[in-house]
Design a protein around this motif. Sequence first.
Motif, mmCIF file in Angstrom:
data_model
loop_
_atom_site.group_PDB
_atom_site.id
_atom_site.type_symbol
_atom_site.label_atom_id
_atom_site.label_comp_id
_atom_site.label_asym_id
_atom_site.label_seq_id
_atom_site.Cartn_x
_atom_site.Cartn_y
_atom_site.Cartn_z
ATOM 1 N N VAL A 1 22.354 34.006 7.277
ATOM 2 C CA VAL A 1 23.076 32.906 7.728
ATOM 3 C C VAL A 1 22.275 31.642 7.138
ATOM 4 O O VAL A 1 21.277 31.479 7.843
ATOM 5 N N TYR A 2 22.796 30.847 6.493
ATOM 6 C CA TYR A 2 22.313 29.561 5.974
ATOM 7 C C TYR A 2 22.630 28.647 7.260
ATOM 8 O O TYR A 2 21.608 27.918 7.556
ATOM 9 N N GLY A 3 23.739 28.315 7.676
ATOM 10 C CA GLY A 3 24.058 27.412 8.536
ATOM 11 C C GLY A 3 25.358 27.596 9.110
ATOM 12 O O GLY A 3 26.262 28.085 8.469
ATOM 13 N N ILE A 4 25.757 26.959 10.060
ATOM 14 C CA ILE A 4 27.279 26.826 10.858
ATOM 15 C C ILE A 4 27.594 25.516 10.829
ATOM 16 O O ILE A 4 26.850 24.319 11.121
ATOM 17 N N ALA A 5 28.957 25.279 11.221
ATOM 18 C CA ALA A 5 29.254 23.953 11.509
ATOM 19 C C ALA A 5 30.317 24.207 12.793
ATOM 20 O O ALA A 5 31.273 25.107 12.870
ATOM 21 N N ALA A 6 30.567 23.226 13.737
ATOM 22 C CA ALA A 6 31.513 23.395 14.873
ATOM 23 C C ALA A 6 32.151 21.757 14.790
ATOM 24 O O ALA A 6 31.399 20.952 14.674
ATOM 25 N N GLY A 7 33.547 21.848 15.010
ATOM 26 C CA GLY A 7 34.011 20.471 15.135
ATOM 27 C C GLY A 7 34.980 20.185 13.930
ATOM 28 O O GLY A 7 35.582 21.074 13.367
ATOM 29 N N THR A 8 34.955 18.885 13.384
ATOM 30 C CA THR A 8 35.839 18.459 12.417
ATOM 31 C C THR A 8 35.389 18.242 11.269
ATOM 32 O O THR A 8 36.123 17.835 10.321
ATOM 33 N N PRO B 1 22.125 30.782 15.075
ATOM 34 C CA PRO B 1 22.476 31.775 14.135
ATOM 35 C C PRO B 1 21.868 31.653 12.981
ATOM 36 O O PRO B 1 21.740 32.689 12.185
ATOM 37 N N GLU B 2 21.199 30.543 12.403
ATOM 38 C CA GLU B 2 20.690 30.381 11.382
ATOM 39 C C GLU B 2 19.589 31.135 11.291
ATOM 40 O O GLU B 2 18.637 31.620 12.177
#
Length: 540
Positions: A505-512, A406-407
Amino acid sequence: MALESVDVVIVGCGPVGAMAANLLGLRGVRTLVVEKELSAHGQSRAISTDDEAQRIFQSAGLEGDLAPGFNACKTLRYIDDDLRSLAEVDFSKVDAPLGHDLGAFIQQPRMEMAMRRGLARFEHVRLWLGHEVLSFAQDDEGLTVRMRKGASGQEVEVRARYLLACDGARSFVRRTLDLKLEGTTALEHCLAITVNVKSPEPGCANYLCGPTRRGFIAPTALDEMRLDIVLDADADLEAVRRPEHVRSIVARYVGTEEMTFASINVHSYHSRVVERWRVGRVFLLGDAAHLMPPFLGQGLCAGFRDAANLTWKLARVLEGRADASLLDTYEQERRGHVTSIIESSDAMGRVMMRGGQVVARLRNLLIQALYHLPVTGTFIRQFKARPTFALEKGFLLGGQRGKGAPEGTYFPQPHVERTAGERVLLDRVLGNDFAVLTRPGAAPELLRQAHALAAELGVRAWTVRSPARTGEPPADVLVDTEGRLEAWFSRYKADVVVLRPDRYVYGIAAGTSLDKLRLSLRGLIRPGSSGDGAGIRQAG
């Protein structure tokens, strides 16, 4: 005598220069726009915008009373010499993810005047008409720009931190810097005819697929039509301008009753990109940086993207809220983007505008066949040939985009609710700065980290909520009334997304954990208050 000083000098007040000035004005940047002419250009050159360009127009606060009236393209047809439809796109049946019409036509002089009126909102933005830039010199602290007032001939100098060259295809700034436009110019020319009419066919645009006539016809406004006719390589460029010849062309498609010609021009098709987009404190935008063929209608759109990309970065650097290295990503991002569009536009031209009886008839038969096949027919009807390009490298998490990541992609703009029953476009809630969004149902610890990251950026964090839940949403919740945001998070398996001010979109995160996102931004992007819009100041 004290030398007048600003943050940014913009050379040229065409659509791109005016857009850049409006965007800088909104961010409190002290800006001087220098325009050689005394009035806006009276003829339409650019005629079309896509939904991203309209979203940029929205971000500049130029809707409502300032808007020029986008003329939505309701239908796009591919027609032959006998005016028979080979294929058709009904835009009312095509998904529009950015909150605006996928395609709309404009009357350029009206748009330019709307944007110039927009500059009057800002005390810290000035427009100097009838001023010609004579020279500019850079040093470690900024630039000194020397210019001449047209009426009096008096020469004046202004100090600036940065200079934006928005002075068109024959850019004085580009030539002064001895920068070359690399690429090609087609052998064919285009006969551009603007016609004033009483009532054009509402919202219908046509590709002329020949073999005799090739080109494009569209209603640029409710009282104006534009015809762009591709000429043969050996065409007599004087003869094609003659009124009797032009009238014979127009009569075929528009009729001649109660019709007047607003302009008749001949243009070349260029596919060129400047060798460098930045030299020190000077940046090139729009036609000063790139020239592209018209077959995808992306010339003006690309210039607006230049302005949207660069202005937020300049504002952040000028405010001390970003490291100056952020400005290096302007050319890094825009060059690849523009090159991809030019390549796609060239390909469209080769397919749709190629002449010759045999080639054109075979192509038209192929279009008809593809239109009636299930898979390819859906591709055409859903207008999947529209240009959608991601940023491949630049100011992105990790510095470049991974395959299918997505970035670097453009984030959708659906309608959302902040209070029950009040639906607004997403950007009207997020504003023009960075934004941090979390998916529906995100864990409390992730929400806490998202708010902490947003605080480091000096912005708010928002939580997306499904419309299935009832009750008044909390202050930091966006109700996803169309389901687009939840679908986006699901598609990319993301829990948190950081959006840039230009909505890439700069960036995504997934998880904790958001540590990777936070560490990648730390030191480069800093919180702080925006400028106070103090206007042109005096420097000792």
